[in-house]
Each structure stands twice: as structure tokens, then as C-alpha cells.
Scaffold this active site. Structure first.
Site: not given
Ligand code: 7TS
Length: 422
Positions: A217, A378, A137, A240, A214
Site C-alpha cells: 500500500q 483481509c 493484511h 496496486k 510489506d
Molecule cells: N499487504 C497489504 C498491506 C495489502 O493491502 C494487500 C492487498 C496485500 C498485502 C496482498 O497483496 P496481493 O496483491 O498479493 O493481493 N490488499 C487488498 C485490499 O486492501 N483489498 O484487496 C486487496
């Protein structure tokens, strides 16, 4: 979660999850969108919230709010206890050795930036390498690129194969004496691929390289055990995980975190301040400058309690069933290509129907009340690898049903007929 091609039969060892009962906990799932029952398949972007989380937030704001770590009065102490109890819940949820190893952040993005800025800023020099993968990401790419600019480090990217799996031998070849940090996603938001984290961490540690995982997910889909994984840092996002937005966690091994310089300066993170100099507290306060997202932390703990009350095994079984079923049903649509066919996947399906733009697919699905994400998710460099600019992505949670997948496939079939005929 092993996905075997051609296997659509219900899993014999499937523990019971009463999906209809669980759905009652999520009021939004009873909504209609565009005159149709909502089918929410955008869980990888953000999951919906159960009543238990909403009610906990509401109770906190209605009855329990005060600033924490500073008041001698009852409410401040009560809020402080609830905030610190939330930290203990997080520690238990990911099996951290101690609650203080869990730092509350805004989310995964801030957690990754914290490591890059604090640990990276202090420990990386020109020529040092950070090894990531092609499926990261942007939140696990851009912070390192900022260090390329500020410190002259080099970002090294390990390739993935056609099915969207890390090519471990190639990854291993890229570990060199210049590699100072390894960072990768536990599960890919765009492909669903679950990386063999424990084995990769072991290989990096054999060479004395720390590992940042990370977990944005992975943490919503299966049990996380940071001690078993032996990762040095682990990042997750509350939203999430069926919890609030604006809250997340950076887990780190205590000694490592305590050796890192502060990330932001301000209230709560100091020991003593004078104009001639300031000393800093140890973890966790060291990295929680200012008034934190108190309600967010408490709401996140409520979400984790909720997940535990259902149980990881039933959640995994339900999601595995949805992934199998959706994959098989989607394969019935001629021309539809799924990106991400790793053997080990979370319930995320990215796909393309040549000749129809993902935005058109997303808009048409929305007209039928079906929420998916379209675009690059992303992960722009990942799609470059596949010669695409993006896909349509359906991502599932344990509250989704086979019936919803049928509606989704029916709608997709209709869309394909409208755009391409036949
Ligand atoms: N890393 C991964 C693997 C992610 O899927 C996401 C967000 C992030 C980091 C960042 O997370 P945040 O909560 O700080 O934004 N992924 C997604 C997505 O798949 N669609 O919208 C956000």
C-alpha cells in the site's frame, strides 16, 4: 502526508497536477455504471490502468513475445532484454542498489510467502518469534502461522492505539532475544496508517533482527527508497501501482537473498541438473523458476515509468488534498465514524455508520456508480481489535477528484436518510 484535523484549505505548496488530463489516460474512468459516471474509490484493492500500460502489454503480446533466457533467436533475445530492462526500472523505482536484488513474483502475497518459506524455513526453529502488528493484511499473518504449524515458531503481535497507530513503545518491548524477524506493513490497507518504517527498522537492526516490509500500500502513494529505509526485504504488487495483475516484486539485499534456499524448483533457476544432484543459480534467477510473467514485468515497468512521468510530489499533493477533503466532508455526516485517524496516512478512509451494514452501504453506493470495498479487507484481526466485523472503505488515487468526493458524500447522506431517517 500529514493529516491535520480541521484543515480543509487547499495546500499552498500544492504542485500542479492536471487531473483532467491525467484522467484521459485511464479509459475506464469515462465509463458509466448504473447510469451514473463511474466514481472509482477502490484503489487500495486494485488501481486502474493507464493507456500507456495497456498499450505496452498489447505491443508485447502482438509483436515481441517469445520465451526468455533460453532462445538464441531474435525475439527471445528481444523479450529477454525487455524483461531485464523492466527489472532495472523496478530497481530504480525503489532505489535498490542493483537490479538483481529485485525478484519478480506474482505479487506481494507471493513475495511474503517466499521469505517465510525460504528464509523462515531455513532459519527459524521452535520457540523463535516473528513480530508483526495488529494492522497486518492476512498475507502478512498467515505465512507465519504456517511456520507456527511446521516449525513451532511463535507469532507475536504488537498492539495499535484507538487512532490506528502502532504503539511503538509496546512494539519495542516485544523485541526480545527470541525475536528472529520483524515484519510489518509500510502503510495499512484498512486504516491508511503509515508506519514509521525507518525508525522501526533501525531499532530492529540495533538488535540484529532483519526486517521485512510489506509495501503493497505504500509503493503506489509515495517514493520508496529501500536503501534509505534499510529494510532487508520489501514486497510490492504491480496491480496496486497501475500495472498488471499477477506480477509483483520481492526486493532483498543481495547477500541475504543469495544465502536463502530456493523457493520453487524448475527451469531457469538451476546451474546444473543431474539425477544425483542439482546446483542453483544466484539471484535473481534463483527465485524465478519456470517461465515468468514476462508481459507482467514489462507492463509493471511501464506503470512505474508512468508514475515517474507524473512525479511523486504532484501525486502526493493530490492525494493529500483528496484525503483532507474527503475526511472533512465525511465528518459532516452525523454518526459516521472513521477508523484510522493516524497523523500520517495514505488516502484510505475506512468508516462505519452504526445501524447500516457495510454491504448495504456498498450496494447502495454501487447503484450510484460509486465503487468502494466493504467487509474485512483481509484484516480480520484488526477489526476484532475495534469490535467490528468490517467497514466500508473508500480509497483514493491521484486521478480522483473533489467532485467525485462530493458525489460520494451526497450518496452516503441519501443512504443514511433511507436507512435511518433524518
Ligand atoms: N499487504 C497489504 C498491506 C495489502 O493491502 C494487500 C492487498 C496485500 C498485502 C496482498 O497483496 P496481493 O496483491 O498479493 O493481493 N490488499 C487488498 C485490499 O486492501 N483489498 O484487496 C486487496
Amino acid at each position: 502526508m500529514v493529516l491535520k484535523k480541521g484543515n480543509t484549505s487547499p495546500l499552498i505548496d500544492r504542485p500542479l497536477l492536471n487531473v483532467q488530463q491525467v484522467r484521459e489516460d485511464f479509459p475506464v474512468l469515462a465509463r458509466e455504471v448504473n447510469g451514473q459516471p463511474l466514481v472509482y474509490l477502490d484503489n487500495a484493492a486494485s488501481a486502474q490502468k493507464p493507456r500507456q500500460v495497456v498499450e505496452r502489454l498489447s505491443r508485447y503480446y502482438a509483436l515481441e513475445h517469445a520465451n526468455i533466457h533460453r532462445g538464441v533467436h531474435f525475439l527471445s533475445q528481444e523479450a529477454t532484454s525487455a524483461y531485464e530492462a523492466a527489472r532495472a526500472t523496478v530497481a530504480k523505482f525503489i532505489n535498490a542498489a542493483e537490479p538483481r536484488e529485485c525478484i519478480f513474483t506474482r505479487g506481494t502475497t507471493e513475495a511474503l510467502n517466499l521469505v517465510a518459506s525460504s528464509w523462515g524455513g531455513a532459519n527459524l526453529q521452535a520457540g523463535d518469534e516473528v513480530l508483526i502488528t495488529q494492522m497486518e493484511h492476512h498475507a502478512n499473518i498467515v505465512p507465519w502461522q504456517l511456520l507456527e504449524q511446521s516449525h513451532g515458531i511463535k507469532l507475536v503481535v504488537a498492539p495499535i492505539d484507538e487512532r490506528g497507530q502502532l504503539i511503538v513503545e509496546e512494539w519495542e518491548k516485544l523485541l526480545s532475544p527470541r525475536t528472529k524477524l520483524v515484519a510489518f506493513c509500510h502503510a495499512s490497507n484498512a486504516l491508511g496508517t503509515i508506519n514509521p518504517a525507518k525508525a522501526l527498522i533501525k531499532k530492529a537492526h540495533e538488535r540484529g533482527i532483519p526486517v521485512l516490509l510489506d509495501g503493497a500500500q505504500s509503493s503506489a502513494h509515495f517514493k520508496i527508497d529501500v536503501q534509505e529505509l534499510d529494510c532487508d526485504w520489501f514486497a510490492l504488487s504491480g496491480h496496486k501501482l497501475f500495472g498488471p495483475t499477477g506480477i509483483g516484486v520481492l526486493y532483498g539485499k543481495a547477500d541475504l537473498l543469495n544465502a536463502m534456499p530456493p523457493y520453487q524448483g524448475g527451469g531457469d533457476m538451476i546451474e546444473k541438473v543431474s539425477f544425483s544432484g542439482t546446483t542453483f543459480r544466484h539471484i535473481p534467477e534463483r527465485f524465478e523458476a519456470g517461465t515468468p510473467h514476462i508481459a507482467g514485468a514489462i507492463g509493471l515497468a511501464a506503470a512505474m515509468d508512468y508514475i515517474e512521468s507524473i512525479g511523486h510530489k504532484p501525486i502526493e499533493a493530490q492525494e493529500r488534498d483528496l484525503l483532507h477533503y474527503a475526511t472533512e466532508r465525511m465528518r459532516e455526516i452525523e454518526g459516521l465514524k472513521i477508523y484510522g485517524e493516524a497523523e500520517n496516512k495514505v488516502a484510505v478512509i475506512s468508516f462505519d455508520i452504526p445501524g447500516i451494514h457495510p454491504n448495504d452501504i456498498g450496494t447502495m453506493l454501487d447503484a450510484d456508480g460509486i465503487a468502494v470495498r466493504t467487509g474485512h479487507h483481509c484484516t480480520m484481526p484488526l477489526w476484532e481489535r475495534f469490535g467490528l466485523t468490517g467497514t466500508t472503505r473508500a480509497s483514493f488515487a491521484f486521478y480522483n477528484t473533489r467532485g467525485e468526493i462530493d458525489s460520494f458524500v451526497e450518496s452516503l447522506t441519501k443512504i443514511k436518510r433511507m436507512f435511518l431517517g433524518a
